[in-house]
Scaffold this active site. Structure first.
Site, short mmCIF file in Angstrom:
data_model
loop_
_atom_site.label_atom_id
_atom_site.label_comp_id
_atom_site.label_asym_id
_atom_site.label_seq_id
_atom_site.Cartn_x
_atom_site.Cartn_y
_atom_site.Cartn_z
N ASP A 193 0.88 -1.16 0.00
CA ASP A 193 0.00 0.00 0.00
C ASP A 193 0.92 1.22 0.00
OD1 ASP A 193 -2.06 1.77 0.00
OD2 ASP A 193 -3.12 0.89 1.71
C1 BGC Z 1 -4.99 3.28 -0.04
C2 BGC Z 1 -5.01 2.27 -1.17
C3 BGC Z 1 -4.79 2.96 -2.49
C4 BGC Z 1 -3.48 3.73 -2.42
C5 BGC Z 1 -3.16 4.46 -3.70
C6 BGC Z 1 -3.76 4.17 -0.08
O1 BGC Z 1 -3.86 5.21 0.83
O2 BGC Z 1 -5.06 2.61 1.21
O3 BGC Z 1 -6.23 1.58 -1.17
O4 BGC Z 1 -4.81 2.05 -3.54
O5 BGC Z 1 -3.54 4.68 -1.38
O6 BGC Z 1 -4.01 5.54 -3.88
#
Ligand code: BGC
Length: 824
Positions: free
Chosen positions: A237
Site C-alpha cells: 500500500d
Molecule cells: C490506499 C489504497 C490505495 C493507495 C493508492 C492508499 O492510501 O489505502 O487503497 O490504492 O492509497 O491511492
C-alpha cells in the site's frame, strides 16, 4: 477469458521470456524495477523491451495517473452497493467495464478490489469493501477480478490483510487468532486466489500479530504463495513499506510510490552489503516481469488477452445505472408505498437530493463526466409540475471543493511572474504529482499557481471560502483579499492534510445569479527530502447556511402539499471516508429531525438513504418506505427514478447487518497502546448479532423488491459418499406477487447441536433467480466443502466438523422459509 489450456500455455511461454529478460538485467536495474518511479508507475527497462507499468485506483472507476476532473472516469456504484446485488456475474461485468476504462487511460493494473471485512460498523472505509461475510465477499471479489482480467488488465486484491478500520492504520497491531484469520479475514483472499487467479495483491499498512503486513513472511510467502499458489505480484500500500530487508525478505515485490522507497538503490545496496541475497531480489523481479508479460508490456510475451480477444465494448453509463438499481435495498414498504402510483405529486426533500453523494472519499475518488442527482433523475422521469424540491436539512457543515457555479482555471508562473503554462481546474482542485504538470511547466521553473475565474452563486447570502492544502496562499473574492498567510500541516496520518477538514478563510455576502471574480494563489514550497514532488491544493466553498428550523418548516409545508414526500438523507465526506473511522452511526446535521417532521406531516413518506455503510434510522417505524441507496455512482439519480416510478424493481439485499451502535456487538476500532485485539474471534456481523441475541434494524440478506416469493420446497442431494464435497441443494420458489422479479435465494448452514465456538448459522451459498408472476423455479445451490469446516488451531489445518446440519433457505438470515437436514 483464456481457457485453462490456453492460460497454461501462455504461462509456460511467459516463464521462458521472463527468465530470458531477468538474465539480462544487472542488480541496479532489478532493484529499480521493484520501486515506483513516481506516484503510479514503474520504470521502463528498454534493455529488455519493458515499458513502464502503470497502476491506478480503484475500485469504482479508473482515475488514471492524474488526480483531476479534467480527465473524467465512469463512476460505478460503490462496493457495498455492488455486493448488495448479490450477483458475481454483475461484478464480472463491472470488471470488464473497468478494464475498458483502464485501457483507455493507459493503466495496466487496477488497485482493487478491497476485500477487507465489515468487522465493526464504525470502519470509515466500509463503503469501499463488500460485506461482513467472507463468503459473499469472496464471490463478489472473484467476479470483479475475473472481469477486469478478462479485459487484459491486472488487479491488486487489497488490503492483505485485516485493514478493517482506519484508526492508526499505519501502526495498529491487529491481534487476531489463527482461526478468525483463516475463517474470516483471509477467506475472501483465498477464495479469489483460488477462483480468479489475480495477477496482484496489495499488502496493507497495518500489522498483524506483531509483524507489519509489508514484511509478513508467514502470511505472504507461506500462506498466500505457498499454500494457495498465488503467482502474481505483491505491491505495498502507498508508503506502507518501511524496511529494505524486512520487505524483500517478507515477500514484498514492489514498494510504492517512488522515487524514494525502501527498494530501488537501497535494495541494490543491501545486496552489495550482504544483507539480502540477490536470488531473493530475482524472485521479486520475476513476479513483476510475469505481470508485465500478462498485461502485454514485455517484449516477446503474448499478453494473456490479445487485442482481438478483448470483450465487446461496454456502455459505462448504462451499466452504472443498471448496477445502481440492482443494488438499492428496499428494507421497508408499508401498504405498497412504492412504486409510486401514476400521477402522484412528489415533494423531494434533502440537500443530497440536489447535490448527491455518488461516491466515497479518499483514494477511491474518481471524477465522473456527469452525475445524475435524485432531483435530476426525478425531474426527467415525472410529468411536469409533479415535483417540488426543498433542502429541508443540509448535513454539509463543512467547506467542499468549489464545484457548482465555479468556472476556474489554473495559471502557472515562474519567479519573474511570467506565465509558463495553464490548465483547467473544473472543481477548484489541483493535484499534480510527479511529472504530471501542465504543458511547458516543470517543478524547477514553477513558482506560483493561481486558480482564477468566476463564481456565480445559486443562493443569496453569506458564502464561505477556504483552502485545502498546506503552504503559502493568497485568497481574494470580488476584489478583496481575505487571506494571505501560511497553512501549516496537521500531525498524524500523512494523508489527513489531503483529506481532512479545511478552515473558513473568507466570508462574503453574495447575490444569487451575480458572478464575482475569485482568485487563489499558491506559492510553491520546495521542501527537501520529499519522496515525491507534488502540487496539491483545493479551493473550497460553502453555500449560505440558513436557519435549520426554517428549512425544516419549509420542507414540511412542501410535504403537506404533495401526495408523497421523498426525503434523501446522507452521510458526508467528514463521516465516511478514508483515513478515519466513524464515532457514531448517526446521520449528520438535522436530518433525523427532518424525517420525523416530514413523516408526521405526510403518511406517504419515503426515505432514501444515501450512505456507503450503516446509519441509524431512528424514525424507521414512522415512515412508509425506506430504500437504502448506498453511494450509487454517477447515474444514481436516474436509477432512483427507475425504481421509484417502478419501471424496475430495487434488486438489492443487505450485504451487512444494519442496526444501532448501542446494539452492535463489535465496536472497538481504536487501538490501545498500539494494539487492537480482535477479542470477538469469529463472531462479527450477523454471527455476532445472533450470538448476542440482539435484533438488528434490518438483518443480513434482507431486501424486499416489488414482488413476493414463497419458498415451496428444499432438497439436499450428495452425489458421492462425501456430503461435504458434493452436496447440492435445490430450492423451489414461486413468484407469488403480481410482477416479474428477481429473488436471491440464500442458503444457511446451521449445526444441529449448538457449539459455542461456532456461529449458530452462516451463509453457505446463494443464487439469484428471475421469474414472472405465478411462476415456480428450482434454484440449485452447491455447498462448498469449506462451509462444513473450521480452522483447527491445534492441527494447523482445516477440519470438517462431523455431525448433523440443518440446511436452511430463505430471504435473509432471520427470514428462513424451508429447511432440510444433512449428516456429514
Ligand atoms: C490506499 C489504497 C490505495 C493507495 C493508492 C492508499 O492510501 O489505502 O487503497 O490504492 O492509497 O491511492
Amino acid at each position: 477469458m483464456a481457457g485453462t489450456q490456453e492460460a497454461h500455455e501462455t504461462h509456460e511461454t511467459h516463464d521462458a521470456v521472463v527468465e530470458a529478460a531477468l538474465g539480462k538485467l544487472d542488480l541496479d536495474a532489478k532493484a529499480r524495477l521493484l520501486a515506483g518511479q513516481d506516484m503510479w508507475s514503474l520504470p521502463a527497462l528498454p534493455e529488455i523491451g519493458l515499458t513502464s507499468l502503470v497502476m491506478s485506483d480503484g475500485p469504482i472507476g479508473v482515475r488514471g495517473v492524474r488526480w483531476t476532473a479534467d480527465d473524467p472516469s465512469v463512476a460505478l456504484p460503490s462496493p457495498t452497493a455492488l455486493a448488495a446485488a448479490w450477483d458475481p456475474e454483475l461484478a464480472r461485468r463491472a470488471g470488464v467495464l473497468l478494464a475498458q476504462e483502464a485501457r483507455r487511460k493507459g493503466v495496466h493494473v487496477l488497485l482493487a478490489p478491497t476485500v477487507n471485512l465489515h468487522r465493526s460498523p464504525l470502519g470509515g472505509r466500509h463503503f469501499e469493501a463488500y460485506s461482513e461475510d467472507p463468503y459473499l465477499t469472496g464471490r463478489i471479489g472473484t467476479g470483479y477480478v475475473t472481469g477486469v482480467q478478462e479485459g487484459g488488465v491486472g488487479t491488486t486484491v487489497k488490503h492483505f490483510v485485516a485493514n478493517d478500520a482506519e484508526t492508526d492504520r499505519f501502526t495498529v497491531d491487529n491481534l487476531i487468532s489463527q482461526r478468525a484469520l483463516r475463517e474470516l479475514y483471509l477467506a475472501p483472499f483465498e477464495h479469489i486466489v483460488e477462483n480468479a487467479h489475480p495477477w496482484g495483491i496489495m499488502t496493507a499498512y497495518n500489522t498483524v500479530n506483531g509483524t507489519t503486513m509489508t514484511e509478513h513472511r508467514y502470511l505472504v510467502n507461506e500462506i498466500l504463495r505457498g499454500e494457495w499458489g498465488f503467482d502474481g505480484f505483491n505491491v505495498s500500500d502507498w508508503t506502507a513499506a518501511r524496511s529494505t530487508t524486512g520487505a524483500i525478505e517478507g515477500g514484498l515485490d514492489v514498494a510504492m510510490p517512488g522515487p524514494q522507497t525502501v527498494h530501488g538503490p537501497a535494495l541494490a545496496q543491501a545486496v552489495r552489503d550482504g544483507e539480502v541475497e540477490e536470488t531473493t531480489v530475482d524472485t521479486a523481479v520475476r513476479n513483476v516481469l510475469r505481470l508485465a508479460a500478462r498485461v502485454g508490456i514485455l517484449e516477446g510475451a503474448e499478453p494473456v488477452v490479445a487485442e482481438a480477444q478483448l470483450p465487446a465494448p461496454v456502455d459505462g453509463e448504462a451499466l452504472a445505472r443498471e448496477i445502481a438499481r440492482r443494488s438499492f435495498v428496499l428494507v421497508r414498504n408499508e401498504n405498497t408505498a412504492l412504486p409510486l402510483k401514476p400521477n402522484t405529486t412528489v415533494a423531494l426533500l434533502g440537500a443530497a437530493a440536489r447535490d448527491a453523494r455518488v461516491l466515497g472519499g479518499g483514494s477511491a475518488t474518481v471524477f465522473p463526466a456527469r452525475t445524475v442527482s435524485p432531483l435530476d433523475g426525478l425531474t426527467a422521469a415525472l410529468p411536469e409540475g409533479a415535483l417540488t424540491y426543498a433542502v429541508g436539512a443540509d448535513p454539509n457543515t463543512e467547506l467542499a471543493a468549489a464545484d457548482k457555479g465555479f468556472a476556474l482555471r489554473a495559471i502557472c508562473r515562474d519567479t519573474e511572474g511570467v506565465v509558463i503554462g495553464t490548465a483547467s481546474a473544473p472543481n477548484g482542485q489541483i493535484q499534480w504529482m510527479g511529472s504530471d504538470l501542465p504543458e511547458g511547466v516543470t517543478h524547477d521553473t514553477l513558482h506560483t499557481v493561481e486558480l482564477t475565474g468566476t463564481f456565480t452563486p445559486r443562493d443569496t447570502g453569506q458564502h464561505t471560502f477556504g483552502i485545502k492544502g498546506v503552504g503559502a496562499f493568497t485568497l481574494s473574492v470580488d476584489g478583496t483579499t481575505y487571506y494571505d498567510d501560511v497553512q501549516r500541516p496537521l500531525k498524524g496520518d500523512p494523508f489527513i492534510s489531503f483529506f481532512g477538514a479545511p478552515e473558513p478563510r473568507a466570508r462574503v455576502e453574495l447575490t444569487a445569479g451575480t458572478p464575482v471574480e475569485v482568485s487563489l494563489t499558491y506559492v510553491v514550497a520546495r521542501p527537501k527530502d520529499l519522496p515525491l514532488k507534488a502540487i496539491g491544493f483545493t479551493l473550497v466553498h460553502q453555500e449560505p447556511q440558513r436557519d435549520p428550523d426554517e428549512l425544516i418548516a419549509e420542507a414540511v409545508a412542501a410535504a403537506r402539499a404533495a401526495d408523497t414526500a421523498v426525503v434523501v438523507v446522507a452521510t458526508t465526506e467528514r463521516v465516511e471516508s478514508e483515513g478515519y473511522d466513524r464515532k457514531d452511526l448517526r446521520l449528520p446535521g438535522r436530518q433525523d429531525d427532518l424525517v420525523h417532521a416530514v413523516a408526521a406531516a405526510n403518511p406517504n413518506t419515503v426515505v432514501i438513504v444515501n450512505s456507503g455503510s450503516p446509519v441509524e434510522l431512528p424514525w424507521r417505524d414512522e415512515v412508509a418506505a425506506i430504500l437504502l441507496g448506498w453511494f450509487p455512482g454517477q447515474e444514481g439519480g436516474a436509477a432512483l427514478a427507475d425504481v421509484l416510478t417502478g419501471t424496475h424493481e430495487p434488486g438489492g439485499r443487505l450485504p451487512t447487518t444494519w442496526g444501532s451502535l448501542t446494539d452492535a456487538p463489535v465496536t472497538q476500532v481504536v487501538p490501545e497502546n498500539g494494539e487492537l485485539p480482535y477479542t470477538e474471534g469469529v463472531f462479527i456481523g450477523y454471527r455476532a448479532w445472533e450470538r448476542a441475541g440482539r435484533t438488528p434494524s434490518y438483518a443480513f440478506g434482507h431486501g424486499l423488491g416489488y414482488t413476493d416469493w414463497t419458498y415451496d420446497a428444499i432438497e439436499a442431494e450428495s452425489t458421492t459418499d462425501s456430503a461435504t464435497d458434493s452436496t447440492s441443494v435445490t430450492v423451489r420458489v414461486t413468484n407469488s406477487g403480481a410482477r416479474h422479479g428477481r429473488e436471491v435465494v440464500q442458503v444457511y448452514l446451521a449445526p444441529a447441536d449448538a457449539d459455542p465456538e461456532r456461529p449458530a448459522r452462516w451463509l453457505a451459498g446463494f443464487a439469484g433467480v428471475e421469474a414472472g408472476p405465478g411462476d415456480s423455479v428450482d434454484v440449485i445451490v452447491e455447498l462448498p466443502r469449506r462451509a462444513f469446516e473450521i480452522w483447527d488451531e491445534t492441527a494447523n489445518a482445516w477440519a470438517v466438523v462431523k455431525g448433523s446440519y440443518e440446511i436452511q433457505a430463505g430471504r435473509s438470515i432471520t427470514d428462513r422459509r424451508v429447511a432440510t437436514t444433512i449428516n456429514v
